[in-house]
Design a protein around this motif. Sequence first.
Motif, PDB file in Angstrom:
ATOM      1  N   ILE A  20       0.840  -1.211   0.000  1.00  0.00           N
ATOM      2  CA  ILE A  20       0.000   0.000   0.000  1.00  0.00           C
ATOM      3  C   ILE A  20       0.871   1.255   0.000  1.00  0.00           C
ATOM      4  O   ILE A  20       0.529   2.264   0.607  1.00  0.00           O
ATOM      5  CB  ILE A  20      -0.970   0.006   1.202  1.00  0.00           C
ATOM      6  N   GLY A  21       2.007   1.163  -0.685  1.00  0.00           N
ATOM      7  CA  GLY A  21       2.870   2.323  -0.771  1.00  0.00           C
ATOM      8  C   GLY A  21       3.816   2.456   0.416  1.00  0.00           C
ATOM      9  O   GLY A  21       3.984   1.534   1.218  1.00  0.00           O
ATOM     10  N   LYS A  22       4.425   3.630   0.548  1.00  0.00           N
ATOM     11  CA  LYS A  22       5.484   3.836   1.525  1.00  0.00           C
ATOM     12  C   LYS A  22       5.055   4.610   2.770  1.00  0.00           C
ATOM     13  O   LYS A  22       5.694   4.507   3.817  1.00  0.00           O
ATOM     14  CB  LYS A  22       6.648   4.581   0.858  1.00  0.00           C
ATOM     15  N   GLN A  23       3.986   5.388   2.670  1.00  0.00           N
ATOM     16  CA  GLN A  23       3.679   6.333   3.745  1.00  0.00           C
ATOM     17  C   GLN A  23       3.084   5.687   4.994  1.00  0.00           C
ATOM     18  O   GLN A  23       3.464   6.015   6.119  1.00  0.00           O
ATOM     19  CB  GLN A  23       2.734   7.431   3.230  1.00  0.00           C
TER      20      GLN A  23
ATOM     21  N   GLU B 199      13.584  -1.037 -12.407  1.00  0.00           N
ATOM     22  CA  GLU B 199      12.286  -0.430 -12.124  1.00  0.00           C
ATOM     23  C   GLU B 199      12.171  -0.215 -10.619  1.00  0.00           C
ATOM     24  O   GLU B 199      12.396  -1.134  -9.839  1.00  0.00           O
ATOM     25  CB  GLU B 199      11.149  -1.329 -12.605  1.00  0.00           C
ATOM     26  N   HIS B 200      11.816   0.989 -10.227  1.00  0.00           N
ATOM     27  CA  HIS B 200      11.672   1.308  -8.806  1.00  0.00           C
ATOM     28  C   HIS B 200      10.201   1.239  -8.422  1.00  0.00           C
ATOM     29  O   HIS B 200       9.381   2.005  -8.910  1.00  0.00           O
ATOM     30  CB  HIS B 200      12.240   2.700  -8.514  1.00  0.00           C
ATOM     31  N   ARG B 201       9.885   0.296  -7.538  1.00  0.00           N
ATOM     32  CA  ARG B 201       8.498   0.110  -7.128  1.00  0.00           C
ATOM     33  C   ARG B 201       8.070   1.237  -6.194  1.00  0.00           C
ATOM     34  O   ARG B 201       8.830   1.653  -5.317  1.00  0.00           O
ATOM     35  CB  ARG B 201       8.322  -1.247  -6.431  1.00  0.00           C
ATOM     36  N   GLN B 202       6.843   1.694  -6.367  1.00  0.00           N
ATOM     37  CA  GLN B 202       6.310   2.777  -5.546  1.00  0.00           C
ATOM     38  C   GLN B 202       5.148   2.322  -4.671  1.00  0.00           C
ATOM     39  O   GLN B 202       4.843   2.963  -3.661  1.00  0.00           O
ATOM     40  CB  GLN B 202       5.844   3.939  -6.440  1.00  0.00           C
ATOM     41  N   ASP B 203       4.489   1.237  -5.044  1.00  0.00           N
ATOM     42  CA  ASP B 203       3.271   0.829  -4.338  1.00  0.00           C
ATOM     43  C   ASP B 203       3.321  -0.591  -3.789  1.00  0.00           C
ATOM     44  O   ASP B 203       2.792  -0.849  -2.712  1.00  0.00           O
ATOM     45  CB  ASP B 203       2.058   0.968  -5.263  1.00  0.00           C
ATOM     46  N   GLU B 204       3.934  -1.526  -4.498  1.00  0.00           N
ATOM     47  CA  GLU B 204       3.879  -2.929  -4.126  1.00  0.00           C
ATOM     48  C   GLU B 204       5.243  -3.451  -3.679  1.00  0.00           C
ATOM     49  O   GLU B 204       6.278  -3.038  -4.196  1.00  0.00           O
ATOM     50  CB  GLU B 204       3.367  -3.774  -5.296  1.00  0.00           C
TER      51      GLU B 204
ATOM     52  N   GLN C   3      10.461   2.108   7.907  1.00  0.00           N
ATOM     53  CA  GLN C   3      10.902   3.021   6.860  1.00  0.00           C
ATOM     54  C   GLN C   3      11.148   2.273   5.548  1.00  0.00           C
ATOM     55  O   GLN C   3      11.660   1.145   5.547  1.00  0.00           O
ATOM     56  CB  GLN C   3      12.185   3.729   7.296  1.00  0.00           C
ATOM     57  N   ALA C   4      10.799   2.924   4.457  1.00  0.00           N
ATOM     58  CA  ALA C   4      10.971   2.309   3.140  1.00  0.00           C
ATOM     59  C   ALA C   4      12.449   2.270   2.762  1.00  0.00           C
ATOM     60  O   ALA C   4      13.149   3.280   2.834  1.00  0.00           O
ATOM     61  CB  ALA C   4      10.175   3.080   2.096  1.00  0.00           C
ATOM     62  N   PHE C   5      12.917   1.097   2.353  1.00  0.00           N
ATOM     63  CA  PHE C   5      14.273   0.905   1.864  1.00  0.00           C
ATOM     64  C   PHE C   5      14.210   0.661   0.352  1.00  0.00           C
ATOM     65  O   PHE C   5      13.118   0.539  -0.215  1.00  0.00           O
ATOM     66  CB  PHE C   5      14.928  -0.270   2.594  1.00  0.00           C
ATOM     67  N   PRO C   6      15.370   0.621  -0.325  1.00  0.00           N
ATOM     68  CA  PRO C   6      15.346   0.413  -1.777  1.00  0.00           C
ATOM     69  C   PRO C   6      14.461  -0.753  -2.190  1.00  0.00           C
ATOM     70  O   PRO C   6      14.563  -1.851  -1.636  1.00  0.00           O
ATOM     71  CB  PRO C   6      16.822   0.143  -2.097  1.00  0.00           C
TER      72      PRO C   6
END
Length: 397
Positions: A160-163, A365-370, A171-174
């Motif tokens: 559900i994304g990073k926030q 490709e950098h994932r933003q949501d999954e 915290q979101a990592f690579p």
Amino acid sequence: MGSIVVSNGHHADLPKKDSPKLQLVVATQEEHIHQQKANSVEWKGALSPEAYLRREEHLISQELSKDGALTPWALVYPEGSDKRQIVCGCETLKKKALVGSKDGKVEEVVVHGVGSVFCPPEFRRRGYAGRMMAELGKRLESWQADNGKHVLFSVLYSDIGKQFYAARGWQAFPSAHVSLPAVSSKADGLPSVHMLKSQDLAELCAIDEKLIRSRLSKSNAGDRTPVALLPDTETMQWHHAREEFVGKELLGKQPVVKGAITGEKGSRVWCYWTRVWTNPQEEGDNTLHILRLVVEDEAFSDLAPASAESTAKMKGSQTFKAIAALFAAAQTEAAQWGMHEVQIWNPTSTTLAAAQMLNGKAAVEHRQDESITSLRWYGKGSWENVDWVCNEKYGWV
């Protein structure tokens, strides 16, 4: 409390998210099954609801997750003297990790992987999931810690994304990958490979652990702390038990090939993989995931995320050709099992170079949501000074 309240969709007097009536508890077996039935609608993939429940039961019996290593959690509030209503739930899986220190020492520690976070539709948008995760984050710091030690960190993989999870401490990592199409590849000009079976994994995982320990002991720079989830045999077997169950259920056969290896002892390169089938009605594609990629050469030091400059330099090395040979074998295996693609998480420059040898259009490709790899740090200092090494698919729960 042994009884649960089955939701009927009518909850006029639900407690507010900060109510003291809400409690985070370890779910009973009955409550755990109730949660699994509820979340099967979203997570069963190509399985029937009944098969999904049997798969989850099968996974709990695996070496990685048995004997209480998997903990089902539930956010509940009381309804009557012996009943409680589940408004949100999740699972945690006790795992092993390695952490390096400034003096070159490497310590094995306890960590937890968080998964199966689920809130039934009728309880959503009330802040319950946020309340549960905030409390869980605190509980996990000492949960199942060995010899009284604190748990060093916990991880989860957000869809559900990073926030949302970052606001609760994870915290979101690579979270990047490179993909290759599932095609039968002749691998002309590449080294020959040998396919790996289940019985090959224990020895290779033991060698991999020694390599990671060595690299972590040398990778500490300044005030940064390198950590790695342990890619042990039990972890690989858990992933393979999952794919074997689904393969047998959907196709009537279990995958036998678990990866591939090439090269002479001391300078070998190998990888393990797993097949993931998705719901035919959903947009996702069947994917063969590379669980873990290992370069045995102790002089190999390409652990950083891929960059254009470094990728160009790696295209003349023998290591990149060896990795390309493994990926070609994975492409062929993926095609034979009806997969759409092969996916490699958080590629290094050598990995990207190998992928581009097979497909010139391959790109990071950098994932933003999954599948956002996320880490909550309990150790000294800040999570911003943590380097998550070997952040690959094998760590997913």
